[in-house]
Design a protein around this motif. Structure first.
Motif, PDB file in Angstrom:
ATOM      1  N   UNK A 399      -6.040  -6.610   6.982  1.00 42.04           N
ATOM      2  CA  UNK A 399      -5.617  -5.966   8.213  1.00 42.04           C
ATOM      3  C   UNK A 399      -4.619  -4.877   7.877  1.00 42.04           C
ATOM      4  N   UNK A 400      -4.593  -3.815   8.658  1.00 40.94           N
ATOM      5  CA  UNK A 400      -3.633  -2.739   8.419  1.00 40.94           C
ATOM      6  C   UNK A 400      -2.218  -3.302   8.534  1.00 40.94           C
ATOM      7  N   UNK A 401      -1.412  -3.041   7.513  1.00 42.92           N
ATOM      8  CA  UNK A 401      -0.068  -3.574   7.439  1.00 42.92           C
ATOM      9  C   UNK A 401       0.040  -4.864   6.667  1.00 42.92           C
ATOM     10  N   UNK A 402      -1.103  -5.491   6.351  1.00 41.07           N
ATOM     11  CA  UNK A 402      -1.097  -6.737   5.600  1.00 41.07           C
ATOM     12  C   UNK A 402      -1.069  -6.487   4.103  1.00 41.07           C
ATOM     13  N   UNK A 403      -0.780  -7.535   3.356  1.00 36.96           N
ATOM     14  CA  UNK A 403      -0.761  -7.433   1.903  1.00 36.96           C
ATOM     15  C   UNK A 403      -2.124  -7.032   1.371  1.00 36.96           C
ATOM     16  N   UNK A 404      -2.138  -6.173   0.359  1.00 40.50           N
ATOM     17  CA  UNK A 404      -3.396  -5.752  -0.270  1.00 40.50           C
ATOM     18  C   UNK A 404      -3.767  -6.749  -1.364  1.00 40.50           C
ATOM     19  N   UNK A 405      -3.929  -8.004  -0.959  1.00 38.63           N
ATOM     20  CA  UNK A 405      -4.396  -9.082  -1.834  1.00 38.63           C
ATOM     21  C   UNK A 405      -5.878  -9.251  -1.549  1.00 38.63           C
ATOM     22  N   UNK A 406      -6.725  -8.807  -2.458  1.00 35.46           N
ATOM     23  CA  UNK A 406      -8.144  -8.600  -2.175  1.00 35.46           C
ATOM     24  C   UNK A 406      -9.004  -9.184  -3.286  1.00 35.46           C
ATOM     25  N   UNK A 407     -10.200  -9.610  -2.919  1.00 32.63           N
ATOM     26  CA  UNK A 407     -11.128 -10.210  -3.873  1.00 32.63           C
ATOM     27  C   UNK A 407     -12.524  -9.644  -3.640  1.00 32.63           C
TER      28      UNK A 407
END
Length: 463
Positions: A399-407
């Motif tokens: 989500x915009x503003x959320x942590x860029x923790x991505x898989x």
């Protein structure tokens, strides 16, 4: 809608035909700046990046997910780093799509029952962790009423673990039923969360007295009968009674017994602040498939029969069980196989951090449960448990503003687990040889790819 393009380029853009944005699938481009999701737009959005290699289109077989948040991990450093340490555990986490772990207060030495012990934990984790790390505190008889619990809370632990039966290590003794009530009264004064290993010692003693255990303790059925469902059910009843008296918050760890589900449902319907987790091993294995002497499957409470397993799945789907966490509890091979197959002597704990998400996805897929539902149990749900879904740069969703923790995840790619190739410290796992689904193609923590050159990640504090 994406935010207007700023003059500064983004640090990273990931594009995919299937991105789980705020819990729903869409074709999208996710743009990252300063570790945070700064914009989300159409898959072909004209987002500029700092370098040509920082704009990636995932192949068609991969989807983009928020990183998993594993709230039940035993790292054991300092003191028992030969069992597991932050360097190995966090690399195993990243390889399994886990971008945040919350570390248990045992089996490290000293256990995290004072602020001074928490400082030692943080110092051990700071320079070598490649995923974000938070910490649980512990409640033992000697720190009740001392001020240590409030001090740990103010120092940023996410809650407090207690055992209601012997923990297996002398430095972390269990609470009596009276001390359980005392602990909840003390924690409720500052709205601290109690997380509970719910097995009742009186029921354990009763089970032992009623059994004639086979010499050597190698029969798996004897081990299960030594920890019957009543052991969990009685302890959970005590937790519910304490919640009713205090108005506090409690979370039941690693539920294995389906017989406790009616009491849990009733407590939730009553409005008591109770949450519950189960673990990948309870959802994957069953007692009928575990051979005598196969102590790689030993955990407490134990893996039960197939019917019990299916009831746990049903309780996850209907919301009675809130989340799934790994309970990664490794040891050395010598401890795990102590006694040459004796369940009495072997260390009780399952190492599954790297494969936990894929194990649950495999079981869910076979039952027609959607991938986004699994992400809810293991990312957004676990983040909410510890309050990480309600802070700036929140975790558990894209989500915009959320942590860029991505898989980047390929859900239809099969693989067979080889324990010797897993990243955790000792090559022992109940999942060795299991046929699972899903490949983790890339893991980003705060927008940085986790690879051999990954920088240290962040140490997290409550709130």
């Amino acid at each position: 809608m994406p935010e207007p393009l700023a003059s500064a380029p983004f640090d990273l853009v990931l594009r995919a035909e299937r991105v789980l944005v705020d819990g729903a699938w869409r074709a999208a481009a996710v743009a990252v700046r300063d570790g945070v999701v700064a914009a989300i737009g159409p898959v072909d959005a004209p987002f500029a990046t700092t370098g040509v290699d920082d704009d990636r289109l995932l192949p068609p077989d991969q989807v983009l997910l928020p990183g998993m948040v594993d709230t039940h991990v035993h790292v054991n450093e300092p003191g028992r780093t030969e069992w597991e340490g932050f360097a190995s555990a966090t690399r195993a986490a990243a390889a399994g799509g886990v971008t945040t772990i919350v570390d248990m207060p045992l089996n490290s030495i000293p256990p995290t029952v004072t602020v001074e012990a928490l400082d030692l934990k943080r110092a051990a984790a700071a320079a070598q962790s490649v995923v974000d790390v938070g910490f649980w505190g512990g409640v033992i008889p000697s720190n009740l009423g001392t001020g240590d619990l409030r001090a740990l809370h103010e120092a940023g632990v996410f809650g407090f673990k207690a055992f209601l039966s012997p923990s297996g290590v002398d430095e972390f003794p269990h609470l009596s039923t009276a001390q359980l009530f005392e602990a909840l009264r003390e924690l409720t004064a500052f709205d601290g969360l109690l997380i509970v290993h719910a097995e009742d010692p009186g029921q354990l003693d009763a089970a032992a007295a009623s059994l004639e255990i086979t010499a050597g303790g190698a029969v798996y059925d004897d081990f299960v009968r030594s920890r019957p469902e009543a052991v969990e059910q009685t302890a959970i009843d005590h937790v519910i009674e304490a919640l009713r008296e205090t108005g506090g918050r409690a979370h039941v760890l690693h539920l294995s017994s389906a017989s406790a589900l009616p009491a849990i449902r009733a407590a939730k319907a009553e409005g008591l602040r109770l949450t519950v987790e189960t673990c990948p091993h309870y959802l994957t294995f069953d007692a009928g498939s575990i051979g005598d002497g196969e102590t790689q499957y030993k955990c407490c409470p134990p893996i039960r029969d197939e019917q019990n397993r299916e009831l746990l799945w049903e309780a996850l789907v209907d919301g009675t069980i809130d989340i799934v966490a790994s309970d990664h509890s490794p040891s050395t091979a010598a401890l795990k196989f102590a006694g040459d197959g004796s369940f009495d002597l072997a260390w009780g704990g399952i190492a599954g951090l790297e494969v936990s998400f894929r194990a649950v996805w495999t079981g869910a897929r076979a039952r027609g449960i959607a991938l986004e539902t699994v992400v809810g149990w293991m990312s957004s749900g676990t983040a909410a448990l510890v309050g990480l879904s309600a802070v700036a740069a929140s975790k558990g969703s894209i989500t915009v503003g959320g942590a860029a923790d991505l898989v980047a995840f390929a859900p239809e790619t099969p693989f067979t687990v080889d324990a010797s190739a897993l990243r955790h410290r000792n090559p022992v796992s109940a999942f060795d040889g299991a046929s699972l689904m899903g490949a983790v193609a890339g893991t980003w923590v705060a927008g940085a790819i986790v690879d051999s050159d990954a920088p240290p990640a962040r140490l997290l504090r409550r709130g």
